[in-house]
Write an enzyme that holds these catalytic residues in place. Structure first.
Site, PDB file in Angstrom:
ATOM      1  N   VAL A 187       0.848  -1.191   0.000  1.00 30.86           N
ATOM      2  CA  VAL A 187       0.000   0.000   0.000  1.00 30.86           C
ATOM      3  C   VAL A 187       0.885   1.244   0.000  1.00 30.86           C
ATOM      4  O   VAL A 187       1.790   1.381   0.835  1.00 30.86           O
ATOM      5  CB  VAL A 187      -0.947   0.021   1.220  1.00 30.86           C
ATOM      6  CG1 VAL A 187      -1.879   1.229   1.134  1.00 30.86           C
ATOM      7  CG2 VAL A 187      -1.759  -1.259   1.297  1.00 30.86           C
ATOM      8  N   ASP A 191     -11.306 -11.815   9.225  1.00 28.43           N
ATOM      9  CA  ASP A 191      -9.937 -11.476   9.631  1.00 28.43           C
ATOM     10  C   ASP A 191      -9.919 -10.139  10.374  1.00 28.43           C
ATOM     11  O   ASP A 191      -9.223  -9.194   9.986  1.00 28.43           O
ATOM     12  CB  ASP A 191      -9.017 -11.417   8.405  1.00 28.43           C
ATOM     13  CG  ASP A 191      -7.536 -11.439   8.796  1.00 28.43           C
ATOM     14  OD1 ASP A 191      -7.213 -11.992   9.856  1.00 28.43           O
ATOM     15  OD2 ASP A 191      -6.713 -10.884   8.046  1.00 28.43           O
TER      16      ASP A 191
END
Length: 459
Positions: free
Chosen positions: A24, A133
């Protein structure tokens, strides 16, 4: 890792993070003149069609849901080497993992935060999606004009409930992952996310940062009713848990309310309390990322109020004198809490307060008061914690302004904001450490900096 100069039309500023499947980057959108997060599929996975499709599924899912409690997707694209990327809203307030690393969050604030995370997961459940998650790294914070938003992120492992059953791949983070996710034949549904919420609650409210999965001892001040909610959420058998995130959140809210001691109060006083609470809800908190990744809780507003001189602004005990043409906004320092569990006071002042964080051409200043920082370090130590490696630093100087002994560091930068000033001092009467981060107007010098510091008062 070498930073690319551009990804598609976006200029890359720096790396935000890496994971098993993606990297990212922080980028700049030239059309909207704003920062964005660009998530790129990792090079070693882009030939795996299954992983590639999962990556794109996440972007499609977030785009379809388009909810303020989830990370929003602006666009998708493809690099010259064929790797897909997704352009996301930048979470300028960082992650829950970052905030937990800085120290425990007070119990009342931790309970509110857990309820907000559950509200975000409830959005997924209403649309038939299970996340699978939920970890501190997947809970992000983003500033907005209405207050700081808690965002649920990283849905790369999420599945539509219709498909989240037999023979699915094992997915999730140990310690936060429900036991049934270890069984490839088990049905994984919303109760797996309830388990993750319970584990997040144990991490937020635990007495110490135990390794994920370890038995947590809750901190003093956590009511038995809240502990019971977390025990149910983390039950081994899915049938023993709350059915979904909305039910978990409702139980948590009921437990929190039941654990607050109540005493009879006059009707007028109770109405006054309700009005104050409503006002606080309207004000909210605004996380404001700056060059030093500072966050500030803020509200819109400018000018003087009753009992406050014209040309000043106050946030709690902090009052500042505004330079001509400047306005201010602010009520609290996001991520910094006092002994009472409330945000410590802070404000932003600038000719355009809401643009200062994202536009390097706009001058402005952040001012915050923190007793918690004063308890752990000195003004000189706090300024030293704020280096700007890509800038040239002038010698640190000391000046006394407004009855405060300030430590001041000035940085000249070749890119971004031309000049950055970091300053800190101890407020009179042991009220805490005053921190100022300033980008002065072009052409101004030491006199402007000292005048601004002289206008900072703590009563």
């Amino acid at each position: 890792m070498t930073s690319p100069a551009r990804i598609g039309p976006y200029r890359i500023e720096r790396l935000l993070g890496t994971g098993s499947f993606a990297t990212v980057w922080l980028g700049h959108d030239p059309v909207l003149d704003s920062r964005v997060a660009i998530k790129v599929l990792a090079e070693n996975w882009h030939h795996d069609l299954r992983v590639r499709e999962r990556f794109l599924d996440e972007a499609r899912l977030l785009r379809r849901l388009d909810d303020e409690r989830l990370v929003r997707v602006h666009a998708v694209g493809e690099l010259p080497d064929g790797r897909p990327y997704a352009v996301l809203a930048w979470a300028d307030g960082g992650s829950l993992r970052d905030r937990l690393a800085a120290g425990p969050i007070p119990v009342p604030a931790a309970l509110d935060l857990l309820a907000e995370i559950a509200a975000g997961v409830a959005v997924l459940h209403r649309h038939g999606v299970v996340h699978r998650d939920l970890t501190p790294g997947n809970v992000l914070f983003r500033s907005s004009p209405d207050g700081e938003r808690v965002l649920v992120a990283d849905l790369g492992l999420a599945k539509a409930l219709a498909a989240a059953s037999g023979l699915t791949a094992r997915a999730g983070t140990p310690g936060y992952m429900a036991p049934e996710q270890d069984d490839p034949l088990a049905v994984v549904d919303t109760r797996a996310d309830v388990y993750g919420l319970g584990r997040l609650g144990l991490r937020l409210l635990g007495a110490a940062a135990a390794p994920p999965g370890a038995t947590s001892r809750l901190r003093a001040g956590v009511a038995p009713e809240v502990a019971a909610v977390l025990r149910r959420a983390t039950a081994t058998l899915p049938a023993d848990r709350h059915p979904d995130a909305a039910a978990f959140r409702a139980a948590l809210r009921r437990a929190g309310a039941a654990s607050v001691p109540r005493s009879p109060v006059p009707v007028a006083e109770e109405r006054s309390r309700r009005a104050r609470r409503a006002g606080r809800r309207r004000r909210g908190v605004l996380g404001l990322g700056v060059a030093a990744l500072v966050a500030v809780g803020a509200t819109a507003g400018d000018g003087a109020t009753a009992g406050r001189p014209a040309g000043t602004w106050s946030s709690g005990p902090v009052t500042v004198a505004l330079p001509p043409g400047w306005r201010a906004t602010g009520t609290g320092w996001a991520g910094h809490y006092g002994a009472d569990g409330r945000l410590e006071p802070a404000l932003v002042m600038s000719p355009e307060p809401h643009r200062w964080a994202v536009d390097p051409t706009v001058p402005g200043a952040f001012v915050g008061l923190s007793a918690s920082i004063a308890a752990r370090t000195t003004p000189a130590g706090y300024v030293a914690e704020r280096p700007h490696a890509s800038c040239a630093a002038a010698p640190v100087r000391h000046t006394r302004q407004g009855g405060v002994d300030w430590v001041v560091a000035r940085f000249a930068c070749a890119a971004g904001r031309p000049v950055l000033v970091e300053a800190a001092g101890l407020a009179p009467g042991g009220r805490g450490l005053i921190y100022v981060q300033l980008t002065p107007p072009a052409g101004s010098g030491t006199d402007f900096v000292d005048a601004l510091l002289a206008g900072v008062r703590v009563r």
